[in-house]
Design an enzyme around this catalytic site. Structure first.
Site, short mmCIF file in Angstrom:
data_model
loop_
_atom_site.label_atom_id
_atom_site.label_comp_id
_atom_site.label_asym_id
_atom_site.label_seq_id
_atom_site.Cartn_x
_atom_site.Cartn_y
_atom_site.Cartn_z
CE LYS A 185 16.26 5.79 -28.52
NZ LYS A 185 17.37 5.47 -27.64
C1 PLP Z 1 12.08 3.56 -24.29
C2 PLP Z 1 13.12 4.57 -23.93
N1 PLP Z 1 12.80 5.51 -23.05
C3 PLP Z 1 13.69 6.47 -22.69
C4 PLP Z 1 14.96 6.50 -23.22
C5 PLP Z 1 15.92 7.54 -22.73
O1 PLP Z 1 16.48 8.30 -23.74
P1 PLP Z 1 17.92 8.97 -23.54
O2 PLP Z 1 18.93 7.88 -23.50
O3 PLP Z 1 18.06 9.87 -24.72
O4 PLP Z 1 17.88 9.72 -22.26
C6 PLP Z 1 15.34 5.53 -24.15
C7 PLP Z 1 16.68 5.54 -24.73
O5 PLP Z 1 17.32 4.60 -25.00
C8 PLP Z 1 14.40 4.53 -24.52
O6 PLP Z 1 14.72 3.55 -25.38
#
Ligand code: PLP
Length: 373
Positions: A185
């Site tokens: 990210k």
């Molecule tokens: C659009 C979107 N939503 C939710 C998430 C979920 O985040 P995390 O992997 O930190 O739980 C991500 C992560 O890649 C994402 O790209």
């Protein structure tokens, strides 16, 4: 005869970590307070200030942030939540965590975000909330969705640094908005997330639920509601604070790499590049996802890129066509034609702030060869 040298691999993503991050983490290690310490509120305050919001709650992932955001606006079993099928699976999964139903609506072919007209058509008497996703860091049209007067929980996991046309940072409109800090990210804490909030009541509920349902004035083992362990550690918050300090530079570097890609790939026939900013919306660059020319064999392109030392991956598959969603809800191809057409052709190329012009040129050349152009 010596074997031909294998080309150095251009990775899909690579975080920027330096002495500041190292020093910040070591300081926490030496302090002995690894969790529930002062870095948590410090990171929350710095993040909230950056986005111009009144509250932010640090949690263990973007998924956790989305989950607690849905609970904060009162999503319950039996409710419907209208959302985009063109997203990372977590944005739909969190709806299921609460026993609610994700109701998908098709996307806009330019921005790849939820199409406001399609979302409006998907609203029923059971709709409790809308969950738009700022996909690939491009601002979703939140203003259009606000017209329905329903609760909104924004998935801004990919959109740190993005801005709406009125100048408001994405995640800064006062709806619960989830950010993710996984290693690819714009800002990373390894794993982690943040929920920005416009209401003190929501903040109190989220802070309790991330910590097993404990109220702030209760002892450690007294809990007045159901909660989870969604805490972010002080080590991670210290890392986040150090990353926040260098965020503007990292965002500018990402935008620079995107610009270099645009130039390098402009002449590849049939290849579609991410949409340019328009109407005052500003993307917070997260990934560089292209649409391959119609009729391309994507798996063969990925294999040809791999042979040339270039990582790539299909990004993203349509959620409603994933086997779990098909089996559970009976979804079939053809329901969301824009999303499906985009999902079939989309490919993420290597993209990270420290990517050199030489690496961009190598990827572009490899892609041209892989496509036979
Ligand atoms: C659009 C979107 N939503 C939710 C998430 C979920 O985040 P995390 O992997 O930190 O739980 C991500 C992560 O890649 C994402 O790209």
């Amino acid at each position: 005869m010596s074997a031909p040298a294998t080309p150095e691999v251009v990775p899909l993503a690579q975080p920027v970590l330096g002495e500041a991050e190292e020093a910040a983490v070591i300081e926490v290690l030496r302090s002995g307070q690894l969790s529930l310490g002062p870095r948590v509120p410090a990171f929350e305050a710095a993040f909230a200030a950056r986005l111009g919001v009144t509250h932010a709650s640090a949690v263990s992932s973007g998924t956790a942030a989305l989950h607690l955001g849905l609970r904060a606006v009162g999503v319950e079993a039996g409710d419907e939540v209208v959302t985009s099928p063109f997203s990372f699976v977590a944005s739909a999964n969190v709806i299921l965590y609460e026993g609610a139903t994700p109701v998908f609506a098709d996307i806009d072919p330019r921005t790849l975000n939820l199409d406001p007209a399609a979302a409006a058509a998907a609203i029923t008497g059971r709709t409790r909330a809308l969950l738009p996703v700022h996909i690939f860091g491009h601002p979703a049209d939140i203003a259009a969705l606000e017209a329905h007067g329903l609760a909104i929980v924004e998935d801004a996991c990919e959109a740190l640094g993005a801005r709406h046309s009125d100048g408001t940072p994405v995640g800064g409109r006062g709806h619960p908005a989830a950010f993710g800090f996984y290693a690819n990210k714009q800002l990373t804490t390894g794993e982690g997330g943040m929920l920005t909030l416009g209401s003190a009541e929501h903040k109190a509920r989220v802070d309790s639920e991330r910590n097993q349902g404990r109220a702030p004035d209760m002892g450690w083992l007294d809990h007045d509601r159901l909660g989870f362990n969604y805490r972010l550690t002080d080590l991670q918050c210290a890392l986040g604070l150090a990353q926040l300090e260098r965020l503007d530079g990292m965002l500018a570097d990402r935008a620079g790499v995107a610009g270099a890609y645009r130039e390098a790939l402009a002449a590849v026939e049939g290849l579609e590049l991410p949409c340019e900013d328009a109407g005052g919306d500003e993307r917070g660059w997260f990934v560089f996802v292209v649409q391959l020319p119609r009729g391309s064999d994507r798996d063969a392109v990925i294999a040809a890129l791999r042979e040339r030392g270039v990582q790539s991956k299909p990004y993203l598959p349509a959620i409603h066509l994933m086997s779990f969603y098909r089996e559970r809800f009976g979804h079939r191809p053809g329901e969301f034609p824009v999303c499906e057409a985009v999902a079939e052709r989309s490919l993420a190329l290597p993209f990270f702030p420290a990517m050199s012009e030489g690496q961009v040129a190598r990827v572009a050349e490899a892609l041209r060869q892989a496509l036979g152009r």
